[in-house]
Structures are given as structure tokens and as C-alpha cells.
Enzyme design. Structure first.
Site, mmCIF file in Angstrom:
data_model
loop_
_atom_site.group_PDB
_atom_site.id
_atom_site.type_symbol
_atom_site.label_atom_id
_atom_site.label_comp_id
_atom_site.label_asym_id
_atom_site.label_seq_id
_atom_site.Cartn_x
_atom_site.Cartn_y
_atom_site.Cartn_z
ATOM 1 N N GLY A 160 44.822 -43.483 119.456
ATOM 2 C CA GLY A 160 45.639 -44.541 120.031
ATOM 3 C C GLY A 160 47.024 -44.083 120.427
ATOM 4 N N ASP A 211 49.482 -43.130 118.560
ATOM 5 C CA ASP A 211 49.869 -41.935 117.813
ATOM 6 C C ASP A 211 49.388 -40.673 118.528
ATOM 7 O OD1 ASP A 211 50.905 -40.431 115.693
ATOM 8 O OD2 ASP A 211 49.212 -40.823 114.372
ATOM 9 N N GLY A 230 45.823 -52.384 117.131
ATOM 10 C CA GLY A 230 44.685 -51.607 117.628
ATOM 11 C C GLY A 230 43.642 -51.425 116.533
#
Length: 169
Positions: A31, A33, A123
Site C-alpha cells: 500500500g 508504505d 486500507g
């Protein structure tokens, strides 16, 4: 402090600090990160490894925040924060709000005047988007900060429309 709701890619935001919805390892992931680590380059991971070797041997606690370089991103810093996993049985909203307030505090300590956030925990941590926006705006609106601009960068238009609806409640 001015709060903007925009649709976009947080890795392209030209602000002083970009907030990373990190996992506690600080060593990258999926995601937001993963995107931040990929586009920012190895300098971010290098600083994250140093943080793990010193202050955060067990990882960054949920709701806390720490800064690193932004590497090749158009920001000066990345502020990593670990959001809580959503639970319908346990109220973890104070931890989610803490991600926003602690990131603001870290940004202000660095001298940042502008900051961009993703919608933390919405998410893979499954926080319902409408409530994630509500928690983000509650934390940001209550903050006493020297930051001038806060941008909530939403992944898609549908999420931005949810955010606009919540902001006008």
C-alpha cells in the site's frame, strides 16, 4: 491551519512532510508504505533500519510517529506512523486519532509548515472509510499546531467524495 481534501498519489505531493501509513517494523510493506519506500528510494529504508537498531528495537508502537528523510520524494521528510487495525469489538479510535496528532507534533518539531496524510488504517487495516475520515478530521481540527497546511490525500475519487460528505456534516 487549512485542511484540504484531494484525490491523488501521496508520493507526488510537494509539501514539507509526507505521512507514511507504516507497519510497526518500519521496513516497508504494501500500500502507501510500499509506494513511499519504492519512490523515495533506499535512503528512507536506511534511516528506518537505524531507528530499529536504536530507539525502536521492537518496532514503532501503534499511534506513535517518527521522521526520516524523504529520499527522492518531493518532500523534505517522511513521518512514519502506525495505524491500528479496525475492530468492531474494541474502540481503537483514540489510537487512530493519535496517528494524526503525533505526526503533526513531529512535523512541527522539524519546522514543517505543510503536511500530507493518507487516510490511515483505511486500507489493509480495514477501518471503514467514513469513520476513518471522521477520526482524521476530528484529530486535525482539534490540534493546536504551527502547521499551516494539512492535505488529506485520498486514493480515489469515491473516497474523496466520502471525505467531503463527512467534512460537511
Amino acid at each position: 491551519m487549512h485542511i484540504e481534501l484531494v484525490t491523488g498519489d501521496i508520493t507526488t505531493e510537494t509539501v514539507d512532510a509526507i505521512v507514511n501509513a507504516a507497519n510497526s517494523s518500519l521496513l516497508g510493506g504494501g500500500g502507501v508504505d510500499g509506494a513511499i519506500h519504492r519512490k523515495g528510494g533506499p535512503a528512507i529504508l536506511e534511516e528506518c533500519r537505524a531507528l530499529r537498531a536504536s530507539r525502536y528495537g521492537r518496532g514503532l508502537p501503534v499511534g506513535e510517529a517518527v521522521a526520516t528523510t524523504a529520499g527522492r520524494l518531493p518532500a523534505r521528510w517522511v513521518i512514519h506512523t502506525v495505524g491500528p487495525v479496525f475492530s468492531s469489538e474494541v474502540d481503537r479510535s483514540p489510537l487512530l486519532r493519535s496517528c494524526y496528532t503525533r505526526s503533526l507534533e513531529v512535523a512541527a518539531e522539524l519546522g514543517a509548515r505543510s503536511i500530507a496524510y493518507p487516510l490511515i488504517s483505511s486500507g489493509v487495516y480495514r477501518w471503514p472509510k467514513e469513520d476513518a475520515v471522521r477520526q482524521a478530521l476530528a484529530a486535525l481540527n482539534a490540534a493546536d499546531t504551527s502547521i499551516d497546511l494539512v492535505r488529506l490525500v485520498l486514493f480515489d475519487e469515491a473516497t474523496r467524495l466520502i471525505a467531503e460528505k463527512v467534512a460537511h456534516e
